[in-house]
Design an enzyme around this catalytic site. Sequence first.
Site, PDB file in Angstrom:
ATOM      1  N   ARG A 164       0.700  -1.308  -0.037  1.00  0.00           N
ATOM      2  CA  ARG A 164      -0.042   0.076   0.107  1.00  0.00           C
ATOM      3  C   ARG A 164       0.979   1.194  -0.194  1.00  0.00           C
ATOM      4  NH1 ARG A 164      -2.185  -3.549   3.922  1.00  0.00           N
ATOM      5  NH2 ARG A 164      -4.189  -4.342   3.564  1.00  0.00           N
ATOM      6  N   LYS A 188      -1.739  -2.611   7.992  1.00  0.00           N
ATOM      7  CA  LYS A 188      -3.325  -2.289   8.710  1.00  0.00           C
ATOM      8  C   LYS A 188      -3.192  -3.042   9.952  1.00  0.00           C
ATOM      9  CE  LYS A 188      -6.036  -1.018   4.953  1.00  0.00           C
ATOM     10  NZ  LYS A 188      -7.703  -1.137   4.239  1.00  0.00           N
ATOM     11  N   HIS A 256      -2.721   2.901  -5.863  1.00  0.00           N
ATOM     12  CA  HIS A 256      -3.234   1.469  -5.492  1.00  0.00           C
ATOM     13  C   HIS A 256      -3.445   0.688  -6.576  1.00  0.00           C
ATOM     14  CE1 HIS A 256      -4.647  -0.468  -1.677  1.00  0.00           C
ATOM     15  NE2 HIS A 256      -5.532  -0.983  -2.332  1.00  0.00           N
ATOM     16  N   ARG A 259      -0.711  -1.893  -6.976  1.00  0.00           N
ATOM     17  CA  ARG A 259      -0.893  -3.025  -5.728  1.00  0.00           C
ATOM     18  C   ARG A 259      -1.877  -3.959  -6.357  1.00  0.00           C
ATOM     19  NH1 ARG A 259      -1.173  -4.880  -0.104  1.00  0.00           N
ATOM     20  NH2 ARG A 259      -3.418  -5.159   0.465  1.00  0.00           N
ATOM     21  N   HIS A 282      -3.816  -9.222   3.627  1.00  0.00           N
ATOM     22  CA  HIS A 282      -5.315  -9.361   3.746  1.00  0.00           C
ATOM     23  C   HIS A 282      -5.823 -10.369   5.014  1.00  0.00           C
ATOM     24  CE1 HIS A 282      -6.337  -8.303  -0.648  1.00  0.00           C
ATOM     25  NE2 HIS A 282      -6.154  -7.261   0.130  1.00  0.00           N
ATOM     26  N   TYR A 291      -9.802 -10.966  -6.744  1.00  0.00           N
ATOM     27  CA  TYR A 291      -9.038 -10.820  -7.970  1.00  0.00           C
ATOM     28  C   TYR A 291      -9.413 -11.919  -8.853  1.00  0.00           C
ATOM     29  CZ  TYR A 291      -6.423  -7.541  -5.074  1.00  0.00           C
ATOM     30  OH  TYR A 291      -6.107  -6.338  -4.412  1.00  0.00           O
TER      31      TYR A 291
END
Length: 313
Positions: A164, A188, A256, A259, A282, A291
């Site tokens: 990110r 995150k 983004h 990514r 994730h 995806y």
Amino acid sequence: MKEQIKFNADETLLPIIVRWQSWLLKERLYSKHTLDAYSRDLALFFKKVSPNAPVSLAMAEQFEVHDFRRFLSGRAAQYINKNSMGRELSAVKNFYKWLDVNHIAKNSAISIIGSPRRPKVLPKALDAQDAFDMLSEAKDMALNAWQGLRDKAVLTLLYGCGLRISEALALNVGDINAQSEFLRVKGKGNKERIVPLLPIVWQNIAAYLAKCPYNVNVGEPLFLGARGERLCSRVIQRQVQKLRGRLGLSDNVTPHALRHSFATQLLAEGVDMRSIQELLGHSSLITTQRYTDVQTETLQREYHKAHPLEQDK
């Protein structure tokens, strides 16, 4: 400056809210930004559901299905999009689940409320050639040579490691070097992950450091702005916007997107979904599975471009 959060709650509920906030920050390791968003969402709920009186713990426990639905319908009447409504409801549910788990209060009505159905948004990915073109052109879009090399290094990190933009710009000198085969990334919720490091990534970073006019020491920001401060994401976003114009790319191409391109192209080459989930950081496999939809969309587009029956129209 953001307005201070004020909870429409009385003395029986306010200390409990503080405990919940502390749990989010210290045990769930939520960022301060996420904590602020959740707190504002909960404050908004209490304000809307009980506009004429502070909410007590007993009141919070006794809210019924129609109270929660009235909150959501009121937000919809204000044309709040479903993504925002879903996040607001998620914060409220999080609070009530915490109350239940800690045996403070229980409200079964909240479990009946479903989140607003959100429109399906597929990640926007570039094909490999467009990504290469962006990296190649990036060094010529800045005001001077060292900033151009810096921008190219940042974009190479996004595309080569699937980072990110916030993760790339949070790196410090010493986090990566010529001997590095892997990069430790803090994502995150302060969750760490390990991603393989391609030699070209370090090569581009080394080229930038060689021309950077500022002295950079171990532990200090790796990517610097024009005045020597840590580079902010807005600078890279502006540069990508310029690259879009130069290369004739779609308006949905953002930092983004690199990514997304990293993940989509790995999937196309046969990398398994679990590995991609780990590389991207994730927490849920469901997020990564988007995806596969991108792959299908790309396949359909290429099929219609290539098939003779389409070309004969």
